[in-house]
Design an enzyme around this catalytic site. Sequence first.
Site, short mmCIF file in Angstrom:
data_model
loop_
_atom_site.label_atom_id
_atom_site.label_comp_id
_atom_site.label_asym_id
_atom_site.label_seq_id
_atom_site.Cartn_x
_atom_site.Cartn_y
_atom_site.Cartn_z
N SER A 263 0.79 -1.24 0.00
CA SER A 263 0.00 0.00 0.00
C SER A 263 0.82 1.29 0.00
O SER A 263 0.41 2.27 -0.62
CB SER A 263 -0.96 0.00 1.19
OG SER A 263 -0.27 -0.17 2.41
N ASP B 161 -3.47 6.40 10.98
CA ASP B 161 -3.51 4.94 11.19
C ASP B 161 -2.18 4.38 11.65
O ASP B 161 -2.08 3.20 12.02
CB ASP B 161 -4.00 4.22 9.94
CG ASP B 161 -3.09 4.44 8.72
OD1 ASP B 161 -1.97 4.98 8.88
OD2 ASP B 161 -3.52 4.07 7.61
N HIS C 187 0.45 4.17 7.19
CA HIS C 187 0.66 4.72 5.85
C HIS C 187 1.29 6.10 5.88
O HIS C 187 0.97 6.92 6.77
CB HIS C 187 -0.67 4.78 5.09
CG HIS C 187 -1.27 3.44 4.85
ND1 HIS C 187 -2.46 3.04 5.44
CD2 HIS C 187 -0.84 2.39 4.11
CE1 HIS C 187 -2.74 1.80 5.06
NE2 HIS C 187 -1.76 1.38 4.26
#
Length: 292
Positions: A52, A250, A253
């Site tokens: 990601s 979070d 990321h």
Amino acid sequence: MTCSESKVLLLVSMSALLWLLFLAFAGFVRPAPAMATSDFLYKNIFILAGQSNMAGRGGVVDNKWDGIVPFQCQPNPSILRLDAGLRWVRAAEPLHADIEHNKTSGVGPGMAFANAVKSKDSSIGVIGLVPCAVGGTNISEWMKGNHLYEQMVRRAQAALQEGGTIQAILWYQGESDTENREDAMTYKRRMVKLIADWRADLQSPNLRIIQVVLASGMGPFVGIVRRGQLGIDQPNVVSVDAMGLPLEEDGLHLTTAAQVRLGQMLANAFLNGMPSSPSTSNAQRICYPFFC
């Protein structure tokens, strides 16, 4: 030539000009077509692979991208992207929008990387980015014989069809491997095998690999994966340490600003052949035989 003859010649010239303008507006005379992106024959190709943080989650909150594109990531006519249909199109954020299914992509390091390379080396010409990253994937899913590996090789080979050279693979992956101790302990061995397979299948034994050393992880074994990444001692493998770059709420990321910085660090690593780090305080200089 008499005055009368000059007037006649002027009238004839004006009449001819008016006739050509009429033909143009009537559709009989058409301008030359604009150059399509596929008409660029030679491309400096970069593969973007991993999970990601390579695909890009900058600006993504609650599965929604804020749509903010920093000036360092703006489109450029000579920066192209291989889309999901294997067509070259003008690159624009989010680069992985049509590659990651059922996921929300945001800003990643790819556009910042390409723009930084072009700003520092105006002679490089056309850059072709090949997005291949998929969020939440373990390195085991990237090993030869698995779908992600085969898809990446297929896209890389397709990128070469219209002319160009794969200059480097930009790799940012490993967050998923921090959840399980065995995955973390075997990361280095798997990565070395993966590099060898890439070089063999892409018929490029000296292909440069620029790997990002983790800034975060999904589990408690981030340190083990990082040691594995930092311990890879292979020619033409350069590491860029992301530790210290700002993270989204979070805790996993990179933020949009961090992705821009990472892209610039990757560009420096490519152009200089040396690793870089977000700050000198946590910099870890890695010197490989090929570059030293």
